[in-house]
Design a protein around this motif. Structure first.
Motif, PDB file in Angstrom:
ATOM      1  N   CYS A  62       2.672  -1.812  -2.763  1.00 39.51           N
ATOM      2  CA  CYS A  62       3.018  -1.562  -1.356  1.00 39.51           C
ATOM      3  C   CYS A  62       3.759  -0.222  -1.250  1.00 39.51           C
ATOM      4  O   CYS A  62       4.343   0.263  -2.223  1.00 39.51           O
TER       5      CYS A  62
ATOM      6  N   CYS B 254       3.486  -8.149   2.471  1.00 35.78           N
ATOM      7  CA  CYS B 254       4.290  -7.807   1.303  1.00 35.78           C
ATOM      8  C   CYS B 254       5.483  -8.767   1.225  1.00 35.78           C
ATOM      9  O   CYS B 254       6.163  -8.998   2.228  1.00 35.78           O
TER      10      CYS B 254
ATOM     11  N   GLU C  25       6.876  -2.459  -3.918  1.00 36.33           N
ATOM     12  CA  GLU C  25       6.660  -3.818  -4.440  1.00 36.33           C
ATOM     13  C   GLU C  25       5.243  -3.935  -5.032  1.00 36.33           C
ATOM     14  O   GLU C  25       4.261  -3.780  -4.308  1.00 36.33           O
TER      15      GLU C  25
ATOM     16  N   CYS D 147       6.505   0.279  -0.074  1.00 36.85           N
ATOM     17  CA  CYS D 147       7.922   0.073  -0.373  1.00 36.85           C
ATOM     18  C   CYS D 147       8.156   0.010  -1.885  1.00 36.85           C
ATOM     19  O   CYS D 147       9.299  -0.028  -2.341  1.00 36.85           O
TER      20      CYS D 147
ATOM     21  N   CYS E  54       8.916  -6.286   1.819  1.00 38.49           N
ATOM     22  CA  CYS E  54       9.251  -5.629   3.094  1.00 38.49           C
ATOM     23  C   CYS E  54       8.559  -6.267   4.294  1.00 38.49           C
ATOM     24  O   CYS E  54       8.854  -5.922   5.439  1.00 38.49           O
TER      25      CYS E  54
END
Ligand SMILES: [Zn+2]
Length: 156
Positions: A18, A47, A22, A20, A50
């Motif tokens: 992701c 996700c 992850e 973010c 986030c």
């Protein structure tokens, strides 16, 4: 771009974290679709870190190879040889070298990881014109063969 197996779809998603950061994507829906007579696999979810909506779409083949193979004789269209090599190395690194100390369930799991790492090296070699053209996969291959022999000996 076509994915050759569900395993290849899953690995592709693992390799594309992701925004973010992850890396784990637990999709909540996976569906098959026909588009212009071609089958597609669509993975959707959010996700876990986030909450961002995520979606992966793959054109897929009707006849995937049996697991743990990621694909048939042709090289992957969506995952590169360097990525497969990194996957094989990471998998090989988590297998304990000494199977004697493991319980039978842990041994089975380790054996599966070895098979998966071998399948990833097979994928690297599909990009190489010569089967032994790349020194690193050859070295990893013999390491894996050694591990497999150790595990098979303990299981017997
Ligand atoms: Zn995220």
């Amino acid at each position: 771009m076509t994915a050759r197996s569900a395993e290849e779809c899953h690995l592709y998603m693992e390799l594309h974290p992701c925004d973010c950061g992850e890396p784990v994507f637990q999709w909540s829906r996976c569906r098959r679709e026909q588009r212009d007579d071609r089958p597609f696999s669509v993975y959707e979810g959010h996700c876990g870190a986030c909450g961002e909506a995520r979606c992966f779409e793959f054109a897929v083949t009707d006849e995937p190879p049996p697991p743990p193979a990621y694909g048939g004789p042709e090289p992957s269209q969506i995952i590169g040889p360097d990525e497969f090599l990194a996957v094989a190395q990471a998998l090989a690194a988590i297998v304990p070298a000494d199977p004697q100390r493991l319980g039978s369930e842990e041994r089975e799991q380790a054996m599966e990881v070895i098979e998966l790492a071998s399948a990833a090296i097979d994928e690297v070699l599909k990009f190489a014109p010569e089967p032994d053209g790349e020194a690193l996969p050859a070295r990893l291959r013999s390491e894996l063969a050694q591990l497999r022999r150790g595990y098979t000996a303990v299981r017997a």
